[in-house]
Design a protein around this motif. Sequence first.
Motif, PDB file in Angstrom:
ATOM      1  N   PRO A 182       0.832  -1.225   0.000  1.00 42.19           N
ATOM      2  CA  PRO A 182       0.000   0.000   0.000  1.00 42.19           C
ATOM      3  C   PRO A 182       0.866   1.274   0.000  1.00 42.19           C
ATOM      4  O   PRO A 182       0.846   2.057   0.939  1.00 42.19           O
ATOM      5  N   ILE A 183       1.633   1.457  -1.070  1.00 41.87           N
ATOM      6  CA  ILE A 183       2.547   2.605  -1.144  1.00 41.87           C
ATOM      7  C   ILE A 183       1.837   3.754  -1.864  1.00 41.87           C
ATOM      8  O   ILE A 183       1.328   3.584  -2.977  1.00 41.87           O
ATOM      9  N   LYS A 184       1.811   4.927  -1.215  1.00 41.73           N
ATOM     10  CA  LYS A 184       1.222   6.103  -1.867  1.00 41.73           C
ATOM     11  C   LYS A 184       2.262   6.706  -2.809  1.00 41.73           C
ATOM     12  O   LYS A 184       3.424   6.892  -2.405  1.00 41.73           O
ATOM     13  N   TYR A 185       1.838   7.060  -4.030  1.00 42.49           N
ATOM     14  CA  TYR A 185       2.774   7.529  -5.056  1.00 42.49           C
ATOM     15  C   TYR A 185       2.447   8.971  -5.457  1.00 42.49           C
ATOM     16  O   TYR A 185       1.292   9.293  -5.763  1.00 42.49           O
ATOM     17  N   TYR A 186       3.489   9.811  -5.469  1.00 38.41           N
ATOM     18  CA  TYR A 186       3.340  11.198  -5.940  1.00 38.41           C
ATOM     19  C   TYR A 186       4.092  11.385  -7.246  1.00 38.41           C
ATOM     20  O   TYR A 186       5.283  11.045  -7.338  1.00 38.41           O
ATOM     21  N   GLN A 187       3.427  11.933  -8.256  1.00 40.11           N
ATOM     22  CA  GLN A 187       4.071  12.221  -9.535  1.00 40.11           C
ATOM     23  C   GLN A 187       4.255  13.725  -9.708  1.00 40.11           C
ATOM     24  O   GLN A 187       3.294  14.489  -9.637  1.00 40.11           O
ATOM     25  N   ALA A 188       5.512  14.115  -9.967  1.00 40.92           N
ATOM     26  CA  ALA A 188       5.843  15.535 -10.179  1.00 40.92           C
ATOM     27  C   ALA A 188       5.441  15.955 -11.588  1.00 40.92           C
ATOM     28  O   ALA A 188       6.246  15.957 -12.520  1.00 40.92           O
ATOM     29  N   SER A 189       4.174  16.311 -11.738  1.00 44.55           N
ATOM     30  CA  SER A 189       3.688  16.780 -13.039  1.00 44.55           C
ATOM     31  C   SER A 189       3.965  18.278 -13.174  1.00 44.55           C
ATOM     32  O   SER A 189       4.296  18.952 -12.193  1.00 44.55           O
ATOM     33  N   SER A 190       3.795  18.770 -14.401  1.00 44.15           N
ATOM     34  CA  SER A 190       4.307  20.113 -14.682  1.00 44.15           C
ATOM     35  C   SER A 190       3.346  20.960 -15.505  1.00 44.15           C
ATOM     36  O   SER A 190       2.665  20.462 -16.416  1.00 44.15           O
ATOM     37  N   SER A 191       3.367  22.281 -15.235  1.00 48.06           N
ATOM     38  CA  SER A 191       2.585  23.215 -16.047  1.00 48.06           C
ATOM     39  C   SER A 191       3.069  23.240 -17.499  1.00 48.06           C
ATOM     40  O   SER A 191       2.342  23.723 -18.375  1.00 48.06           O
ATOM     41  N   GLU A 192       4.275  22.737 -17.740  1.00 48.65           N
ATOM     42  CA  GLU A 192       4.786  22.673 -19.121  1.00 48.65           C
ATOM     43  C   GLU A 192       3.876  21.790 -19.984  1.00 48.65           C
ATOM     44  O   GLU A 192       3.869  21.905 -21.204  1.00 48.65           O
ATOM     45  N   MET A 193       3.085  20.920 -19.357  1.00 42.97           N
ATOM     46  CA  MET A 193       2.145  20.068 -20.102  1.00 42.97           C
ATOM     47  C   MET A 193       1.086  20.923 -20.813  1.00 42.97           C
ATOM     48  O   MET A 193       0.562  20.524 -21.838  1.00 42.97           O
ATOM     49  N   PHE A 194       0.765  22.115 -20.266  1.00 39.73           N
ATOM     50  CA  PHE A 194      -0.246  22.964 -20.902  1.00 39.73           C
ATOM     51  C   PHE A 194       0.282  23.594 -22.191  1.00 39.73           C
ATOM     52  O   PHE A 194      -0.492  23.967 -23.064  1.00 39.73           O
ATOM     53  N   GLY A 195       1.610  23.728 -22.274  1.00 34.67           N
ATOM     54  CA  GLY A 195       2.270  24.171 -23.505  1.00 34.67           C
ATOM     55  C   GLY A 195       1.691  25.438 -24.097  1.00 34.67           C
ATOM     56  O   GLY A 195       1.618  26.479 -23.433  1.00 34.67           O
ATOM     57  N   LYS A 196       1.271  25.357 -25.357  1.00 26.77           N
ATOM     58  CA  LYS A 196       0.607  26.502 -26.003  1.00 26.77           C
ATOM     59  C   LYS A 196      -0.799  26.505 -25.431  1.00 26.77           C
ATOM     60  O   LYS A 196      -1.661  25.726 -25.875  1.00 26.77           O
ATOM     61  N   VAL A 197      -1.059  27.340 -24.448  1.00 29.43           N
ATOM     62  CA  VAL A 197      -2.222  27.144 -23.576  1.00 29.43           C
ATOM     63  C   VAL A 197      -3.557  27.257 -24.321  1.00 29.43           C
ATOM     64  O   VAL A 197      -3.732  28.110 -25.187  1.00 29.43           O
ATOM     65  N   LEU A 198      -4.488  26.393 -23.922  1.00 29.84           N
ATOM     66  CA  LEU A 198      -5.810  26.356 -24.559  1.00 29.84           C
ATOM     67  C   LEU A 198      -6.867  27.051 -23.708  1.00 29.84           C
ATOM     68  O   LEU A 198      -8.027  27.149 -24.100  1.00 29.84           O
ATOM     69  N   GLU A 199      -6.450  27.526 -22.531  1.00 28.94           N
ATOM     70  CA  GLU A 199      -7.390  28.223 -21.627  1.00 28.94           C
ATOM     71  C   GLU A 199      -6.556  29.032 -20.636  1.00 28.94           C
ATOM     72  O   GLU A 199      -5.464  28.596 -20.245  1.00 28.94           O
ATOM     73  N   THR A 200      -7.061  30.189 -20.211  1.00 32.09           N
ATOM     74  CA  THR A 200      -6.358  31.012 -19.216  1.00 32.09           C
ATOM     75  C   THR A 200      -7.330  31.499 -18.156  1.00 32.09           C
ATOM     76  O   THR A 200      -8.400  31.982 -18.509  1.00 32.09           O
ATOM     77  N   PRO A 201      -7.004  31.378 -16.856  1.00 35.05           N
ATOM     78  CA  PRO A 201      -5.837  30.681 -16.342  1.00 35.05           C
ATOM     79  C   PRO A 201      -5.992  29.175 -16.531  1.00 35.05           C
ATOM     80  O   PRO A 201      -7.101  28.678 -16.735  1.00 35.05           O
ATOM     81  N   GLN A 202      -4.866  28.443 -16.456  1.00 35.41           N
ATOM     82  CA  GLN A 202      -4.930  27.000 -16.605  1.00 35.41           C
ATOM     83  C   GLN A 202      -5.433  26.379 -15.287  1.00 35.41           C
ATOM     84  O   GLN A 202      -5.026  26.779 -14.210  1.00 35.41           O
ATOM     85  N   LYS A 203      -6.360  25.398 -15.468  1.00 36.69           N
ATOM     86  CA  LYS A 203      -6.952  24.691 -14.317  1.00 36.69           C
ATOM     87  C   LYS A 203      -6.590  23.217 -14.428  1.00 36.69           C
ATOM     88  O   LYS A 203      -6.062  22.787 -15.452  1.00 36.69           O
ATOM     89  N   VAL A 204      -6.966  22.421 -13.409  1.00 39.41           N
ATOM     90  CA  VAL A 204      -6.712  20.972 -13.464  1.00 39.41           C
ATOM     91  C   VAL A 204      -7.427  20.355 -14.677  1.00 39.41           C
ATOM     92  O   VAL A 204      -6.996  19.339 -15.201  1.00 39.41           O
ATOM     93  N   THR A 205      -8.514  21.015 -15.106  1.00 36.31           N
ATOM     94  CA  THR A 205      -9.316  20.462 -16.202  1.00 36.31           C
ATOM     95  C   THR A 205      -8.882  20.974 -17.588  1.00 36.31           C
ATOM     96  O   THR A 205      -9.421  20.526 -18.602  1.00 36.31           O
ATOM     97  N   THR A 206      -7.947  21.905 -17.648  1.00 36.73           N
ATOM     98  CA  THR A 206      -7.527  22.476 -18.939  1.00 36.73           C
ATOM     99  C   THR A 206      -6.808  21.406 -19.771  1.00 36.73           C
ATOM    100  O   THR A 206      -5.916  20.720 -19.257  1.00 36.73           O
ATOM    101  N   PRO A 207      -7.179  21.250 -21.062  1.00 36.97           N
ATOM    102  CA  PRO A 207      -6.492  20.234 -21.880  1.00 36.97           C
ATOM    103  C   PRO A 207      -5.010  20.567 -22.063  1.00 36.97           C
ATOM    104  O   PRO A 207      -4.615  21.730 -22.085  1.00 36.97           O
ATOM    105  N   PHE A 208      -4.209  19.511 -22.203  1.00 34.50           N
ATOM    106  CA  PHE A 208      -2.762  19.693 -22.394  1.00 34.50           C
ATOM    107  C   PHE A 208      -2.461  19.934 -23.867  1.00 34.50           C
ATOM    108  O   PHE A 208      -3.156  19.423 -24.752  1.00 34.50           O
ATOM    109  N   ASN A 209      -1.392  20.672 -24.118  1.00 38.20           N
ATOM    110  CA  ASN A 209      -0.963  20.949 -25.498  1.00 38.20           C
ATOM    111  C   ASN A 209       0.560  21.127 -25.489  1.00 38.20           C
ATOM    112  O   ASN A 209       1.072  22.215 -25.777  1.00 38.20           O
ATOM    113  N   PRO A 210       1.309  20.042 -25.142  1.00 42.04           N
ATOM    114  CA  PRO A 210       2.761  20.187 -24.895  1.00 42.04           C
ATOM    115  C   PRO A 210       3.524  20.623 -26.141  1.00 42.04           C
ATOM    116  O   PRO A 210       3.125  20.316 -27.259  1.00 42.04           O
ATOM    117  N   GLN A 211       4.634  21.327 -25.899  1.00 38.64           N
ATOM    118  CA  GLN A 211       5.427  21.890 -27.005  1.00 38.64           C
ATOM    119  C   GLN A 211       6.867  21.384 -27.002  1.00 38.64           C
ATOM    120  O   GLN A 211       7.684  21.874 -27.782  1.00 38.64           O
TER     121      GLN A 211
END
Length: 349
Positions: free
Chosen positions: A118-147
């Motif tokens: 039962p190991i809890k796992y944390y992943q260091a995700s990044s705002s860089e995933m939003f890339g060329k942003v599709l929404e402002t401000p970016q939220k957890v629900t904003t689609p990714f558009n990596p560059q």
Amino acid sequence: MGKKAIISGITGQDGSYLAELLLGKGYEVYGLQRRASLPNTGRIDHLYGRKGFNMTYADLSDSSNLLRVIKKIGPDEFYNLGAQSHVGVSFDVPEFTVNTNALGPLRILETIRNLGLPIKYYQASSSEMFGKVLETPQKVTTPFNPQSPYGLSKVFAYHITKIYRTGYSIFASNGILFNHESPRRGQNFVTRKVTMGLSRISLGLQKTLRLGNLDAKRDWGYSKDYVEAIWKILQHKKPDDFLIATGETHSVREWVEEVGKHLGMKIEWKGKGLKEKGIDKKTGKIVIEVDPIHFRPNEVEFLQGDSSKARKLLKWKPRTTFKALAKLMTEADLIYVREEVAQGHPVTK
Ligand code: NAP
Ligand code: G4F
């Protein structure tokens, strides 16, 4: 007995602050260190010998080694902060970046799945995933558009974390963190490059600093504030995805001006494009020049995060403003540069 946590990337900026935070909370901390030809533990040397602090060799590209280490330690929590984290460099070493940043998390998650612990796992995700942003401000629900290869590697890691959460009921969470900085930031990231470079210029040790895109805007926070959010994400009652940001955005140009103020400079801009210069009005000297070598094949021009979900559910909020961050990093680097000189480090004029 306190909880046990493994931290990959403990020798990096966030890993070092997170290790301090967890030790302060009574954790047994196990840091994963990769082999290097020169010492790579400068950010955590002060922790050696402290109760609960342990280090072991491991590499995110080596599944059998991850299995052995995770099985032996049997942690309560695994914070996966290890990565080739430089976006610009990811265009030069895309395969290594993907192997470490995308397949590394998969290797850890597969190990957790196979061990059935039962190991809890944390992943260091990044705002860089939003890339060329599709929404402002970016939220957890904003689609990714990596560059970049970096951004795309993090999108894979984000989704594989969700897939192992939903598919195998693993407590696996993503923290989508916007840029965060500190005096421990690598010197080839723009904030630290500027605090170091302008400090050297103010002491007469360097003439100019060469930068890339001055108009890029980022939502910059303080690493020490952000590792608290990382810890809170794994203490939340259920695994989930959170976005961590200040909500303010500033350009590289504004960062240069703000840092300059703390060094007694008044930076004004003259010229356009590659010919643009930052001039210290007080001395009339050119302190900033533009160098296309620092441009990226694709650029992320603008990031600004909405962290309202984390503020509500985790009761987290950033404590350090843009101005306070510039002040604390500049003050730290003035001391750092003076010490370098005292120790006889070569001066780059
Ligand atoms: P960092 O200072 O560059 O640290 C990266 C760490 O990963 C270092 O300890 C590095 O080891 C280690 N590492 C690299 N390749 C590895 C491999 N193959 N196996 C094992 N370890 C490896 O990065 P950071 O700023 O602390 O960021 C921490 C994490 O958050 C990273 O995953 C980054 O992508 C992510 N992130 C950062 C930000 C930010 O603004 N700082 C924002 C969003 C997400 P060495 O010391 O030996 O190089
Ligand atoms: O400081 P940077 O290299 O950070 P970047 O690319 O935003 O990536 C950082 O933040 C991400 C979160 O969004 C993390 F996931 C990632 O691991 C890393 O920590 O560059 C910031 C901006 C860019 O637009 C870049 O083009 O500054 C611009 N810039 C202008 N001149 C420069 C320079 N960047 C660098 N590194 N060096 C320059 O001379």
